[in-house]
Design a protein around this motif. Structure first.
Motif, PDB file in Angstrom:
ATOM      1  N   THR A  22     -10.833   3.853 -24.530  1.00  9.19           N
ATOM      2  CA  THR A  22      -9.794   3.179 -25.304  1.00  9.19           C
ATOM      3  C   THR A  22      -9.980   3.526 -26.777  1.00  9.19           C
ATOM      4  O   THR A  22     -10.991   4.123 -27.174  1.00  9.19           O
ATOM      5  N   LEU A  23      -9.029   3.138 -27.592  1.00  7.68           N
ATOM      6  CA  LEU A  23      -9.095   3.447 -29.022  1.00  7.68           C
ATOM      7  C   LEU A  23     -10.314   2.795 -29.665  1.00  7.68           C
ATOM      8  O   LEU A  23     -11.016   3.417 -30.460  1.00  7.68           O
ATOM      9  N   LYS A  24     -10.578   1.542 -29.307  1.00  6.44           N
ATOM     10  CA  LYS A  24     -11.725   0.838 -29.884  1.00  6.44           C
ATOM     11  C   LYS A  24     -13.034   1.512 -29.501  1.00  6.44           C
ATOM     12  O   LYS A  24     -13.928   1.695 -30.332  1.00  6.44           O
ATOM     13  N   GLU A  25     -13.154   1.914 -28.243  1.00  9.27           N
ATOM     14  CA  GLU A  25     -14.369   2.584 -27.791  1.00  9.27           C
ATOM     15  C   GLU A  25     -14.542   3.935 -28.478  1.00  9.27           C
ATOM     16  O   GLU A  25     -15.656   4.297 -28.883  1.00  9.27           O
ATOM     17  N   ALA A  26     -13.443   4.686 -28.641  1.00  8.44           N
ATOM     18  CA  ALA A  26     -13.515   5.986 -29.312  1.00  8.44           C
ATOM     19  C   ALA A  26     -13.917   5.833 -30.777  1.00  8.44           C
ATOM     20  O   ALA A  26     -14.739   6.603 -31.292  1.00  8.44           O
ATOM     21  N   VAL A  27     -13.379   4.817 -31.453  1.00  4.29           N
ATOM     22  CA  VAL A  27     -13.742   4.577 -32.857  1.00  4.29           C
ATOM     23  C   VAL A  27     -15.216   4.188 -32.961  1.00  4.29           C
ATOM     24  O   VAL A  27     -15.925   4.637 -33.874  1.00  4.29           O
ATOM     25  N   CYS A  28     -15.713   3.391 -32.020  1.00  5.69           N
ATOM     26  CA  CYS A  28     -17.127   2.995 -32.035  1.00  5.69           C
ATOM     27  C   CYS A  28     -18.029   4.196 -31.797  1.00  5.69           C
ATOM     28  O   CYS A  28     -19.098   4.309 -32.409  1.00  5.69           O
ATOM     29  N   ILE A  29     -17.627   5.105 -30.922  1.00  3.46           N
ATOM     30  CA  ILE A  29     -18.422   6.310 -30.678  1.00  3.46           C
ATOM     31  C   ILE A  29     -18.473   7.176 -31.928  1.00  3.46           C
ATOM     32  O   ILE A  29     -19.546   7.661 -32.318  1.00  3.46           O
ATOM     33  N   VAL A  30     -17.329   7.359 -32.577  1.00  4.06           N
ATOM     34  CA  VAL A  30     -17.288   8.167 -33.803  1.00  4.06           C
ATOM     35  C   VAL A  30     -18.118   7.513 -34.906  1.00  4.06           C
ATOM     36  O   VAL A  30     -18.862   8.192 -35.632  1.00  4.06           O
ATOM     37  N   ALA A  31     -18.034   6.189 -35.034  1.00  2.00           N
ATOM     38  CA  ALA A  31     -18.827   5.488 -36.050  1.00  2.00           C
ATOM     39  C   ALA A  31     -20.320   5.608 -35.755  1.00  2.00           C
ATOM     40  O   ALA A  31     -21.126   5.805 -36.676  1.00  2.00           O
ATOM     41  N   ALA A  32     -20.709   5.514 -34.495  1.00  2.00           N
ATOM     42  CA  ALA A  32     -22.123   5.641 -34.138  1.00  2.00           C
ATOM     43  C   ALA A  32     -22.634   7.045 -34.422  1.00  2.00           C
ATOM     44  O   ALA A  32     -23.755   7.216 -34.932  1.00  2.00           O
ATOM     45  N   ILE A  33     -21.833   8.052 -34.119  1.00  2.00           N
ATOM     46  CA  ILE A  33     -22.239   9.431 -34.413  1.00  2.00           C
ATOM     47  C   ILE A  33     -22.363   9.630 -35.919  1.00  2.00           C
ATOM     48  O   ILE A  33     -23.304  10.292 -36.399  1.00  2.00           O
ATOM     49  N   ALA A  34     -21.438   9.055 -36.691  1.00  2.00           N
ATOM     50  CA  ALA A  34     -21.516   9.167 -38.154  1.00  2.00           C
ATOM     51  C   ALA A  34     -22.775   8.491 -38.687  1.00  2.00           C
ATOM     52  O   ALA A  34     -23.419   9.006 -39.622  1.00  2.00           O
ATOM     53  N   ILE A  35     -23.161   7.366 -38.115  1.00  2.00           N
ATOM     54  CA  ILE A  35     -24.381   6.679 -38.546  1.00  2.00           C
ATOM     55  C   ILE A  35     -25.610   7.526 -38.234  1.00  2.00           C
ATOM     56  O   ILE A  35     -26.505   7.682 -39.075  1.00  2.00           O
ATOM     57  N   VAL A  36     -25.663   8.090 -37.034  1.00  2.00           N
ATOM     58  CA  VAL A  36     -26.814   8.921 -36.662  1.00  2.00           C
ATOM     59  C   VAL A  36     -26.901  10.148 -37.557  1.00  2.00           C
ATOM     60  O   VAL A  36     -27.994  10.509 -38.028  1.00  2.00           O
ATOM     61  N   VAL A  37     -25.773  10.781 -37.832  1.00  2.00           N
ATOM     62  CA  VAL A  37     -25.771  11.966 -38.701  1.00  2.00           C
ATOM     63  C   VAL A  37     -26.203  11.597 -40.111  1.00  2.00           C
ATOM     64  O   VAL A  37     -27.010  12.314 -40.735  1.00  2.00           O
ATOM     65  N   SER A  38     -25.704  10.484 -40.641  1.00  2.00           N
ATOM     66  CA  SER A  38     -26.075  10.106 -42.011  1.00  2.00           C
ATOM     67  C   SER A  38     -27.558   9.738 -42.109  1.00  2.00           C
ATOM     68  O   SER A  38     -28.216  10.084 -43.097  1.00  2.00           O
ATOM     69  N   VAL A  39     -28.093   9.055 -41.105  1.00  2.00           N
ATOM     70  CA  VAL A  39     -29.525   8.733 -41.123  1.00  2.00           C
ATOM     71  C   VAL A  39     -30.361  10.006 -40.995  1.00  2.00           C
ATOM     72  O   VAL A  39     -31.393  10.156 -41.662  1.00  2.00           O
ATOM     73  N   THR A  40     -29.913  10.941 -40.175  1.00  2.00           N
ATOM     74  CA  THR A  40     -30.635  12.206 -40.007  1.00  2.00           C
ATOM     75  C   THR A  40     -30.637  13.009 -41.303  1.00  2.00           C
ATOM     76  O   THR A  40     -31.688  13.525 -41.714  1.00  2.00           O
ATOM     77  N   VAL A  41     -29.497  13.093 -41.953  1.00  2.00           N
ATOM     78  CA  VAL A  41     -29.419  13.824 -43.229  1.00  2.00           C
ATOM     79  C   VAL A  41     -30.253  13.116 -44.290  1.00  2.00           C
ATOM     80  O   VAL A  41     -30.978  13.766 -45.069  1.00  2.00           O
ATOM     81  N   GLY A  42     -30.167  11.786 -44.322  1.00  2.00           N
ATOM     82  CA  GLY A  42     -30.972  11.038 -45.294  1.00  2.00           C
ATOM     83  C   GLY A  42     -32.464  11.206 -45.069  1.00  2.00           C
ATOM     84  O   GLY A  42     -33.231  11.342 -46.029  1.00  2.00           O
ATOM     85  N   ALA A  43     -32.884  11.203 -43.815  1.00  2.00           N
ATOM     86  CA  ALA A  43     -34.311  11.398 -43.521  1.00  2.00           C
ATOM     87  C   ALA A  43     -34.758  12.807 -43.884  1.00  2.00           C
ATOM     88  O   ALA A  43     -35.880  13.010 -44.367  1.00  2.00           O
ATOM     89  N   TYR A  44     -33.878  13.781 -43.700  1.00  2.00           N
ATOM     90  CA  TYR A  44     -34.232  15.169 -44.040  1.00  2.00           C
ATOM     91  C   TYR A  44     -34.312  15.362 -45.551  1.00  2.00           C
ATOM     92  O   TYR A  44     -35.236  15.992 -46.060  1.00  2.00           O
ATOM     93  N   VAL A  45     -33.356  14.803 -46.267  1.00  2.00           N
ATOM     94  CA  VAL A  45     -33.313  14.986 -47.723  1.00  2.00           C
ATOM     95  C   VAL A  45     -34.420  14.185 -48.414  1.00  2.00           C
ATOM     96  O   VAL A  45     -35.107  14.702 -49.309  1.00  2.00           O
ATOM     97  N   LEU A  46     -34.605  12.937 -48.018  1.00  2.00           N
ATOM     98  CA  LEU A  46     -35.553  12.073 -48.723  1.00  2.00           C
ATOM     99  C   LEU A  46     -37.002  12.293 -48.292  1.00  2.00           C
ATOM    100  O   LEU A  46     -37.903  12.283 -49.136  1.00  2.00           O
ATOM    101  N   LYS A  47     -37.238  12.453 -47.006  1.00  2.00           N
ATOM    102  CA  LYS A  47     -38.609  12.530 -46.503  1.00  2.00           C
ATOM    103  C   LYS A  47     -38.980  13.881 -45.924  1.00  2.00           C
ATOM    104  O   LYS A  47     -40.137  14.100 -45.572  1.00  2.00           O
ATOM    105  N   GLY A  48     -38.020  14.780 -45.766  1.00  2.00           N
ATOM    106  CA  GLY A  48     -38.315  16.093 -45.200  1.00  2.00           C
ATOM    107  C   GLY A  48     -38.566  16.063 -43.695  1.00  2.00           C
ATOM    108  O   GLY A  48     -39.190  16.962 -43.144  1.00  2.00           O
TER     109      GLY A  48
END
Length: 119
Positions: A22-48
């Protein structure tokens, strides 16, 4: 004898937007992927930290978004459940006073007498 009864289409079948979600489930999946990507990039940039390990760090942050996007509580979504809880709290003090009740009886309330005295 077994009689086939049609199911309610609004309850039985979901409105699919993309890949069966459903639309709500698809938006939640996209938001979760965005959170994982942002945490991964932040961990790479800040802590290597390497990206493959950074993904594992981001999963616990994305899990609540996925959980509340797919989970239903008694057939209600999270926001509907919160709305119902707020409504229930507003209507906590329900009184009953019918004309048929005799004069010497008191109205029935769901509020304790101490709470009535404070008001």
């Amino acid at each position: 004898m077994n009689i086939a009864i049609n199911n309610d289409p609004d309850v039985e079948y979901k409105n699919e937007v993309i890949l069966g979600y459903t639309l709500k489930e698809a938006v939640c999946i996209v938001a979760a992927i965005a959170i994982v990507v942002s945490v991964t990039v932040g961990a790479y940039v800040l802590k290597g930290i390497e990206p493959d390990k950074g993904c594992y760090i981001g999963i616990p942050f994305a899990f609540p978004i996925i959980f509340f996007g797919f989970r239903k509580f008694d057939g209600l979504t999270l926001f509907q459940l919160i709305r119902e809880m707020k409504y229930e709290r507003k209507t906590k003090c329900l009184t009953y006073d019918a004309d048929e009740v005799e004069e010497y009886t008191t109205p029935v309330t769901l509020v304790k007498s101490e709470m009535r005295k404070k008001k």
